[in-house]
Scaffold this motif. Sequence first.
Motif, short mmCIF file in Angstrom:
data_model
loop_
_atom_site.label_atom_id
_atom_site.label_comp_id
_atom_site.label_asym_id
_atom_site.label_seq_id
_atom_site.Cartn_x
_atom_site.Cartn_y
_atom_site.Cartn_z
N TYR A 193 -21.54 11.18 54.10
CA TYR A 193 -21.58 10.97 52.65
C TYR A 193 -22.26 9.64 52.32
CZ TYR A 193 -19.99 10.88 47.79
OH TYR A 193 -19.96 10.85 46.42
N TYR A 225 -24.92 16.18 57.38
CA TYR A 225 -23.80 17.09 57.19
C TYR A 225 -23.72 18.15 58.30
CZ TYR A 225 -22.31 14.96 52.89
OH TYR A 225 -21.82 14.07 51.97
N THR A 281 -14.71 12.41 53.11
CA THR A 281 -15.56 12.56 51.92
C THR A 281 -14.95 11.87 50.71
OG1 THR A 281 -16.42 14.67 52.77
CG2 THR A 281 -16.65 14.27 50.40
#
Length: 171
Positions: free
Chosen positions: A117, A131, A160
């Motif tokens: 993130y 990711y 996250t």
Amino acid sequence: MNILQNIHAVDVHTFSWFMARKHRVGFTRIGRAISFSADGPLYALLALSLWWLEFNTLVLILVMGFALERCLYFLLKRGFKRNRPADALENFSSFIIPSDQFSFPSGHTSGAFFIAYCLSKFFPEFSVLLYIWASHVGLSRIFLGVHFPTDTVMGALLGTACAAIMVGVLV
């Protein structure tokens, strides 16, 4: 049967499905390398590199965010005290020795999604790769036999959320 028992039953069934895959041994070998890529010392090396390259805001986000993430992670680990698959399932041994006793949430997965993130906010061209890597970290922890699927899902959410908070506060 309460909701935690239902979740555990689905988790055990899904975990067993992962463990029954024909190519599990190959996944396990690859999983060790992927899991190693999410070990804590490499994150410190990343932060030092980014500091040297003068990405000071990103380094601050990483340091402050990891402090938040680790505090919440330890509170959850000690609060839920969920046994790892090798302790919860008969006749099962994991492929690696975990660094701590409890399973929920997955710290490797949390850290990986935190990094994905944060780095995606500063280097959006690498978002998909970051990711994919973070997802593979979570899968590797299952294939190595040290986490149930919900451990990794909650790790991903924890990492996250902590990253989103820090980016929101510091950017």
